[in-house]
Design a protein around this motif. Structure first.
Motif, PDB file in Angstrom:
ATOM      1  N   ASN A   8       0.982  -1.036  -0.036  1.00  0.00           N
ATOM      2  CA  ASN A   8       0.015  -0.133  -0.152  1.00  0.00           C
ATOM      3  C   ASN A   8       0.727   1.349   0.055  1.00  0.00           C
ATOM      4  O   ASN A   8       1.291   1.560   1.002  1.00  0.00           O
ATOM      5  N   LEU A   9       1.179   1.743  -1.411  1.00  0.00           N
ATOM      6  CA  LEU A   9       2.063   2.948  -1.371  1.00  0.00           C
ATOM      7  C   LEU A   9       1.519   4.236  -0.504  1.00  0.00           C
ATOM      8  O   LEU A   9       2.386   4.884  -0.113  1.00  0.00           O
ATOM      9  N   ASP A  10       0.142   4.346  -0.240  1.00  0.00           N
ATOM     10  CA  ASP A  10      -0.235   5.442   0.537  1.00  0.00           C
ATOM     11  C   ASP A  10       0.371   5.445   2.003  1.00  0.00           C
ATOM     12  O   ASP A  10       0.256   6.486   2.565  1.00  0.00           O
ATOM     13  N   SER A  11       0.788   4.224   2.300  1.00  0.00           N
ATOM     14  CA  SER A  11       1.059   4.179   3.758  1.00  0.00           C
ATOM     15  C   SER A  11       2.640   4.469   3.784  1.00  0.00           C
ATOM     16  O   SER A  11       3.059   4.628   4.922  1.00  0.00           O
ATOM     17  N   HIS A  66       0.046  -0.026  11.087  1.00  0.00           N
ATOM     18  CA  HIS A  66       1.298   0.399  10.120  1.00  0.00           C
ATOM     19  C   HIS A  66       2.048  -0.952   9.949  1.00  0.00           C
ATOM     20  O   HIS A  66       2.453  -1.813  11.065  1.00  0.00           O
ATOM     21  N   ASP A  67       1.983  -1.553   8.894  1.00  0.00           N
ATOM     22  CA  ASP A  67       2.251  -2.847   8.578  1.00  0.00           C
ATOM     23  C   ASP A  67       3.810  -2.944   7.878  1.00  0.00           C
ATOM     24  O   ASP A  67       4.347  -4.052   8.106  1.00  0.00           O
ATOM     25  N   ILE A  68       4.282  -1.867   7.142  1.00  0.00           N
ATOM     26  CA  ILE A  68       5.506  -2.005   6.616  1.00  0.00           C
ATOM     27  C   ILE A  68       6.733  -1.585   7.049  1.00  0.00           C
ATOM     28  O   ILE A  68       6.703  -0.176   7.513  1.00  0.00           O
ATOM     29  N   PHE A  69       7.782  -2.132   7.473  1.00  0.00           N
ATOM     30  CA  PHE A  69       8.888  -1.803   8.288  1.00  0.00           C
ATOM     31  C   PHE A  69      10.302  -2.104   7.412  1.00  0.00           C
ATOM     32  O   PHE A  69      10.226  -2.945   6.577  1.00  0.00           O
ATOM     33  N   LEU A  70      11.220  -1.074   7.397  1.00  0.00           N
ATOM     34  CA  LEU A  70      12.473  -1.256   7.246  1.00  0.00           C
ATOM     35  C   LEU A  70      13.326  -1.922   8.165  1.00  0.00           C
ATOM     36  O   LEU A  70      13.592  -1.612   9.338  1.00  0.00           O
ATOM     37  N   ASN A  71      13.561  -3.441   7.866  1.00  0.00           N
ATOM     38  CA  ASN A  71      14.422  -4.004   8.680  1.00  0.00           C
ATOM     39  C   ASN A  71      16.124  -3.654   8.676  1.00  0.00           C
ATOM     40  O   ASN A  71      16.266  -3.774   7.493  1.00  0.00           O
ATOM     41  N   TYR A  72      16.678  -3.227   9.782  1.00  0.00           N
ATOM     42  CA  TYR A  72      17.779  -2.595   9.698  1.00  0.00           C
ATOM     43  C   TYR A  72      19.002  -3.393  10.776  1.00  0.00           C
ATOM     44  O   TYR A  72      18.622  -3.231  11.914  1.00  0.00           O
ATOM     45  N   LYS A  73      19.792  -3.728  10.044  1.00  0.00           N
ATOM     46  CA  LYS A  73      21.019  -4.514  10.920  1.00  0.00           C
ATOM     47  C   LYS A  73      22.405  -4.140  10.645  1.00  0.00           C
ATOM     48  O   LYS A  73      22.497  -3.739   9.393  1.00  0.00           O
ATOM     49  N   LYS A  74      22.934  -4.008  11.629  1.00  0.00           N
ATOM     50  CA  LYS A  74      24.532  -3.369  11.627  1.00  0.00           C
ATOM     51  C   LYS A  74      25.267  -4.560  12.145  1.00  0.00           C
ATOM     52  O   LYS A  74      25.134  -5.203  13.163  1.00  0.00           O
ATOM     53  N   ILE A  75      26.385  -5.059  11.238  1.00  0.00           N
ATOM     54  CA  ILE A  75      27.466  -5.891  11.985  1.00  0.00           C
ATOM     55  C   ILE A  75      28.843  -5.147  11.807  1.00  0.00           C
ATOM     56  O   ILE A  75      29.153  -4.727  10.798  1.00  0.00           O
ATOM     57  N   ARG A  76      29.535  -5.428  12.936  1.00  0.00           N
ATOM     58  CA  ARG A  76      30.729  -4.535  12.934  1.00  0.00           C
ATOM     59  C   ARG A  76      31.891  -5.150  11.844  1.00  0.00           C
ATOM     60  O   ARG A  76      31.757  -6.226  12.071  1.00  0.00           O
ATOM     61  N   LYS A  77      32.514  -4.380  11.402  1.00  0.00           N
ATOM     62  CA  LYS A  77      33.550  -4.798  10.383  1.00  0.00           C
ATOM     63  C   LYS A  77      34.874  -4.964  11.336  1.00  0.00           C
ATOM     64  O   LYS A  77      35.195  -4.167  12.432  1.00  0.00           O
ATOM     65  N   ILE A  78      35.812  -5.884  10.969  1.00  0.00           N
ATOM     66  CA  ILE A  78      37.009  -6.000  11.365  1.00  0.00           C
ATOM     67  C   ILE A  78      38.183  -5.446  10.505  1.00  0.00           C
ATOM     68  O   ILE A  78      38.097  -5.825   9.402  1.00  0.00           O
ATOM     69  N   GLU A 128      12.436  -5.434  -7.659  1.00  0.00           N
ATOM     70  CA  GLU A 128      11.190  -5.181  -8.087  1.00  0.00           C
ATOM     71  C   GLU A 128      10.177  -4.219  -7.179  1.00  0.00           C
ATOM     72  O   GLU A 128       8.983  -4.216  -7.194  1.00  0.00           O
ATOM     73  N   LEU A 129      10.951  -3.742  -6.236  1.00  0.00           N
ATOM     74  CA  LEU A 129      10.305  -2.789  -5.389  1.00  0.00           C
ATOM     75  C   LEU A 129       9.716  -1.621  -6.063  1.00  0.00           C
ATOM     76  O   LEU A 129      10.529  -1.139  -6.921  1.00  0.00           O
ATOM     77  N   PRO A 130       8.589  -0.836  -5.855  1.00  0.00           N
ATOM     78  CA  PRO A 130       8.283   0.118  -6.248  1.00  0.00           C
ATOM     79  C   PRO A 130       9.149   1.442  -6.143  1.00  0.00           C
ATOM     80  O   PRO A 130       9.913   1.510  -4.812  1.00  0.00           O
ATOM     81  N   LEU A 131       9.409   2.481  -6.877  1.00  0.00           N
ATOM     82  CA  LEU A 131      10.385   3.631  -6.592  1.00  0.00           C
ATOM     83  C   LEU A 131      10.025   4.103  -5.460  1.00  0.00           C
ATOM     84  O   LEU A 131      11.128   4.539  -4.588  1.00  0.00           O
ATOM     85  N   LYS A 132       8.634   4.574  -4.876  1.00  0.00           N
ATOM     86  CA  LYS A 132       8.814   5.463  -3.614  1.00  0.00           C
ATOM     87  C   LYS A 132       9.009   4.428  -2.406  1.00  0.00           C
ATOM     88  O   LYS A 132       9.690   4.911  -1.597  1.00  0.00           O
ATOM     89  N   VAL A 133       9.121   3.200  -2.482  1.00  0.00           N
ATOM     90  CA  VAL A 133       9.740   2.575  -1.562  1.00  0.00           C
ATOM     91  C   VAL A 133      11.015   2.689  -1.412  1.00  0.00           C
ATOM     92  O   VAL A 133      11.820   2.808  -0.328  1.00  0.00           O
TER      93      VAL A 133
END
Length: 800
Positions: A8-11, A66-78, A128-133
């Motif tokens: 739902n792009l409106d969200s 609110h159904d759509i989330f950006l899952n965001y993970k960080k992994i430390r570099k060596i 495949e994701l819409p441009l707005k996303v």
């Protein structure tokens, strides 16, 4: 993309540069993007949630659709040197070489789009994701998080001119040289006197910077040579300037022009040494506070578990961390703000902006400190001993300090003043958490204030509800060591309370005698609190500058109040009682000139003290207020949260004595303003006259908020009765917490907390002192407890 994952792009809302984007930790916990599940950033409201133990992502999605989330993970570099880079745990903050470091240089960042209702994810980037996303995701990733904006400003110190730098007179010496100290062979840490050009070495500084204090010696030999500048700090954008009289780092107007007197062109200087700001920042981050013991400098043993979680230092936030550690060790605060099931549902449902709700932030801190989930070794550091990562109270710090002249800044603050400010804030906003009454009630007790006329034995007794006492320190200077450090005779908390309890003789307008008489003023405990808070008055005036003294206070873990009770009405004494009762409290908050307040802040005075001084002197300017402060620096109520309170009877016609009112009217003052002067000064004619002369433009109007005062009166009446009923007659206490301060000024240095905790050692549980030094939580040893004696700043006792 499959049909079931249609979007739902409106969200989807694309954040702008002014949008709040939360991507540092969960709104309701201290889960971060470094955790296995990462953070879920809502693509509608840009708040972050976690799928950890309490499923906050699911709750937010179901409550707000609110159904759509950006899952965001960080992994430390060596890096190539096999050292772990981690910008969230800086070992040092160095500004000598500034270069931009991108997140991608430090971390591998993995993202996906998470559909909560379907519990499905698709990797990002994805064609495949819409441009707005994609636009929304990139905007979120590239935005500066709300916490990072606060961190950026946390390293900026507000340094201002002082009165000595504004009218500086120069008289150059004949033997001017800029190579080495004029008194020794040091060629670094050199300070040039801005008055005459004498070059002297500074004090030895944190980080091994050498110094023999010859610049300070020059100022002592030339008492009007206040200002010195550090040569190694000179550049076009920064320079260390210090006023020895104010004992503070300052700014000097027209510095470039003043330096040219000695042939110094600031535009041609290249900075070669760290500034005082950088050294202060390193000191705040790395302060050891005896984190090693013994001849082999063995590091103290870190401990982990429930109630043993540390705070990450946000720059100059140790004052806040030490206060929160102590408060959340008290049963009343645990009961109020710790829920085994996480944040209560009512703080999630209908609380769309949890970052603006203090109570939510307190529940979040309670969970962070007490659950034990975040008390584990941080393996992503280069330290041999693995301490904790520490939770970051960024949201709470920003919210609790909003609108406050001091606590909204990133400067170091007075922990005791913050303690009082926080307690007052919770009470005014009626933040009770899971309790039916304020958790601060456990700190409350009744003080008996008794005034006895020596002429007629008439007695006036007033009972006051309070939550701490300021006690004087018995100061007896024994000697100075070879470095000039002052050595004081040891004292005790018990001896200081004895001094606090001593009767005071003063002039008093006796209601029975009808004129001024000598009177005796005494104070004592009428009830005993569950938790007794004591602030030894370590700040004294030296050369008209507020300075902290390191008088050792013997480390005694028990205290008895049985000898400090109020005496009440004794045989042969007659109590004076107002016909209309004690009256009601009316608050009329005056308006103070902010520029005047700022100038007093620059001198090192706290906001409460400044307001008390300006109110008492009729808001007549900084100099008059400063003189008042010097005269009243040891007043017991000087650090209480300022409130312009007056005590009046409910029947307006009976506010004041008619004869006193007439005497002021005969002096030419109007009846209205005379009445206000008498009310503000409790009927004391002399004090009323002084107030009238200090406030010639006052209109005499007293504004009353009847409804609010009725509520406060009712609450105080209930609390008064409750305290009297619950009073424990033994008055025996045990020490359970201490906030310590290292440094000569409360606006610099470092705060830590020592708390008596039940810890598990070798499979056995026992009570031990635990040192909370920011994220470092360790078992304290004898050397630590010895340091407490000279640095103890706030003592918390529990009633046995």
């Amino acid at each position: 993309m499959t049909e079931e994952l249609s979007i739902n792009l409106d969200s989807i809302v694309i954040p702008t540069s002014s949008s709040k984007v939360f991507k540092d930790d969960c709104m309701f916990s201290f889960d971060t993007a470094f955790d296995p599940n990462g953070l879920d950033i809502c693509m509608t409201c840009h708040q972050a949630f976690s799928r950890g133990e309490f499923k906050y992502t699911q709750m937010h999605s179901e409550f707000y659709n609110h159904d759509i989330f950006l899952n965001y993970k960080k992994i430390r570099k060596i890096n190539n040197k096999c050292e772990i880079e981690n910008d969230e745990q800086p070992k040092k903050m160095i500004k000598l070489e500034i270069k931009e470091t991108l997140e991608s240089d430090l971390f591998d960042i993995k993202c996906s789009i998470y559909f909560q209702k379907l519990n499905k994810s698709i990797e990002y980037p994805n064609n495949e994701l819409p441009l707005k996303v994609s636009q929304a995701v990139e905007s979120i990733l590239n935005s500066t998080s709300s916490e990072k904006k606060e961190e950026i400003s946390s390293w900026e110190l507000e340094i201002k001119p002082c009165k000595h730098s504004l009218n500086l007179i120069q008289n150059p010496i004949s033997n001017l040289q800029l190579k080495k100290c004029n008194n020794c062979e040091l060629n670094e840490n050199l300070w040039i006197c801005l008055h005459c050009g004498n070059l002297g070495c500074g004090r030895s500084q944190f980080g091994g910077v050498p110094g023999n204090s010859h610049a300070m010696l020059h100022e002592k030999e030339n008492s009007d040579h206040y200002i010195a500048v550090k040569l190694g700090s000179l550049s076009t954008d920064i320079a260390d300037c210090y006023c020895y009289s104010c004992d503070e780092e300052i700014k000097v107007p027209n510095l470039s022009k003043l330096l040219k007197t000695f042939g110094i062109d600031i535009t041609k200087f290249i900075r070669t040494e760290k500034s005082l700001t950088e050294l202060q920042i390193e000191q705040n981050i790395q302060w050891d506070f005896k984190m090693t013991v013994g001849n082999n400098n063995e590091e103290l043993k870190p401990i982990f578990g429930k109630g043993l979680t540390g705070f990450k230092n946000l720059g100059n936030s140790c004052y806040l961390a030490s206060v929160l550690q102590i408060l959340f060790s008290l049963k009343s605060f645990k009961d109020a703000f710790f829920n085994l099931n996480g944040i209560p549902l009512d703080k999630i449902l209908g609380n769309f902006k949890p970052y603006e709700d203090i109570e939510t932030q307190l529940f979040k801190i309670g969970d962070g400190l007490l659950s034990g989930r975040y008390s584990k070794p941080d393996n992503f550091t280069t330290e041999t001993i693995k301490y904790q990562h520490g939770i970051k109270p960024s949201g709470f710090k920003k919210l609790i300090g909003e609108g406050h002249n001091e606590f909204s800044t990133m400067l170091q603050q007075d922990a005791f003043e913050f303690w009082g400010y926080l307690i007052d804030k919770l009470e005014k906003k009626k933040i009770y958490g899971q309790l039916n009454n304020s958790p601060t009630d456990s700190l409350k007790f009744i003080l008996e204030n008794k005034i006895k006329c020596k002429n007629c034995n008439f007695v006036r007794i007033k009972n006051e509800i309070t939550d701490f006492i300021n006690i004087p320190i018995n100061i007896n200077l024994l000697e100075k060591d070879i470095n000039g450090n002052e050595i004081y005779e040891e004292t005790t908390v018990n001896e200081s309370i004895k001094s606090w309890k001593l009767p005071e003789i003063f002039e008093y307008s006796c209601p029975k005698c009808g004129n001024l008489q000598e009177a005796i003023k005494e104070v004592g405990f009428k009830t005993n609190p569950q938790y007794l808070v004591i602030n030894p008055q370590r700040i004294i005036l030296k050369n008209w500058v507020p300075t902290k003294v390191t008088v050792p206070i013997k480390f005694d873990e028990t205290l008895s109040l049985k000898d400090f009770k109020g005496n009440g009405l004794l045989s042969g004494e007659e109590e004076f009682i107002d016909e209309e009762g004690e009256g009601e409290e009316i608050t009329n908050e005056p308006q103070f000139d902010q520029n005047v307040m700022n100038s007093l802040f620059d001198m090192g005075f706290t906001e409460n003290r400044v307001k008390h001084a300006l109110f008492a002197t009729g808001n007549k300017g900084a100099e008059i207020a400063m003189n008042w402060l010097f005269e009243h620096i040891e007043d017991p109520n000087i650090d209480k949260p300022f409130k312009a309170s007056i005590n009046v009877n409910k029947k307006e016609n009976n506010f004041v004595d008619s004869e006193k009112l007439e005497s002021l009217s005969n002096m030419g003052f109007t009846e209205l303003i005379s009445k206000k002067a008498l009310i503000l000064n409790n009927g004391n004619v002399e004090a009323a006259v002084e107030w009238l002369f200090n406030n010639p433009d006052d209109d005499g109007v007293i504004e009353v908020d009847e409804s609010n005062n009725d509520n406060n009166d009712n609450y105080n009446d209930v609390l008064l009765k409750k305290l009297e009923q619950e009073n424990d007659s033994s008055g025996e206490y045990q020490l359970i917490g201490i906030i310590c301060h290292k440094g000569t000024s409360v606006h610099s240095g470092h705060y830590v907390a020592f708390i008596k905790k039940e810890v598990e050692i070798d499979g056995n549980k026992e009570k031990r002192w635990v040192l909370f030094n920011d994220e470092k939580v360790v078992l304290a040893v004898k050397e630590n407890m010895k340091e407490v004696e000279s640095s103890g700043y706030l003592y918390i006792y529990e009633r046995i």
